[in-house]
Design an enzyme around this catalytic site. Structure first.
Site, PDB file in Angstrom:
ATOM      1  CE  LYS A   6     -18.251 -14.993   2.080  1.00 32.56           C
ATOM      2  NZ  LYS A   6     -18.436 -16.329   2.627  1.00 32.56           N
ATOM      3  CB  CYS A  62     -19.339 -18.970   0.055  1.00 33.80           C
ATOM      4  SG  CYS A  62     -19.045 -19.541   1.749  1.00 33.80           S
ATOM      5  CG  ASP A  77     -15.525 -16.844   0.778  1.00 29.01           C
ATOM      6  OD1 ASP A  77     -15.509 -15.618   0.927  1.00 29.01           O
ATOM      7  OD2 ASP A  77     -16.344 -17.578   1.349  1.00 29.01           O
TER       8      ASP A  77
END
Ligand code: C5J
Length: 227
Positions: free
Chosen positions: A134, A167, A29
């Site tokens: 995701k 995450c 990310d």
């Protein structure tokens, strides 16, 4: 295994061994909305400098990993433009003025295809490097990441990205439960909150490496350069 070539790098709680051919670099990310001064994270009042310090070490590691011809996988957190994959609970959480799907400073917040959802230019994926979109915090939930790793014979992950306690931690825990050994690189992961950065790393390596190992990018770069 006949052709296994094990490399060892210093790590906590003890040295991490990996066969580069069976290892992937998983970059979590590193998206514009989380890292850039004009993005959604900054708009919420977060200090993006806490995340931006990871860009240069990630850039060096990514260059070395690519140079060694090893597998790189990128992830992005976000949702379909119609938000059909956005759980109502996630949408309303926090009662903020803006939520996922609303117009933000770099397009619709955490929506695929929007500028803010994309990966920062410094670490932009190259053709052939899988990008996992995701919908959750974990990289395995509702994605084909496990299948991609299994098909490539991968059993070790070197994990970097943001944020450490959200995450990155969620993905490492998911990976651990699926049988992967994970090395998290402390200089290549970041949190908006220094105390969460520290505890997020401690939680991974506690109890003999309950979720994985914690190391430094320079050691990995040195090891793969010599392979
Ligand atoms: C990530 C978040 N990538 N903090 N997302 O950690 O919401």
């Amino acid at each position: 295994m006949a052709h296994e070539k094990l490399l060892t790098v210093p790590a906590e709680p003890y040295p991490f061994e990996f066969d580069p051919a069976r290892s992937a670099l998983l970059i979590i990310d590193m998206q514009r909305d989380f890292l850039e001064p004009g993005g959604f994270g900054a708009m919420l009042g977060n200090d993006v400098g806490q995340l931006r310090r990871t860009i240069e070490p990630n850039r060096r590691l990514l260059g070395a990993w690519r140079e060694a011809g090893l597998l790189v996988i990128h992830t992005r957190e976000g949702h379909r433009p119609d938000l059909a994959d956005l759980p109502p609970a996630k949408q309303v959480r926090g009662h903020g003025a803006k939520t996922i799907g609303d117009d933000g400073p770099m397009g619709r917040i955490l929506v695929r295809g929007e500028a803010g959802h994309d990966i920062i230019p410094e670490l932009y994926p190259k053709t052939g490097e899988p990008v996992i979109d995701k919908p959750g915090k974990g990289a395995f939930f509702a994605t084909d990441l496990h299948a991609i790793l299994q098909n490539r014979g991968i059993d070790r992950l070197v994990v970097t990205g943001v944020t450490t306690e959200v995450c990155v931690n969620t993905s490492v825990r998911e990976a651990n439960d699926r049988g992967y050994d994970c090395l998290v690189l402390e200089d290549c992961v970041g949190s908006y909150f220094p105390e969460f950065q520290e505890m997020g790393l401690k939680m991974i390596k506690a109890q003999g490496g309950i979720f994985g190992w914690v190391g430094k990018s320079a050691d990995v770069i040195g090891a793969i350069a010599k392979k």
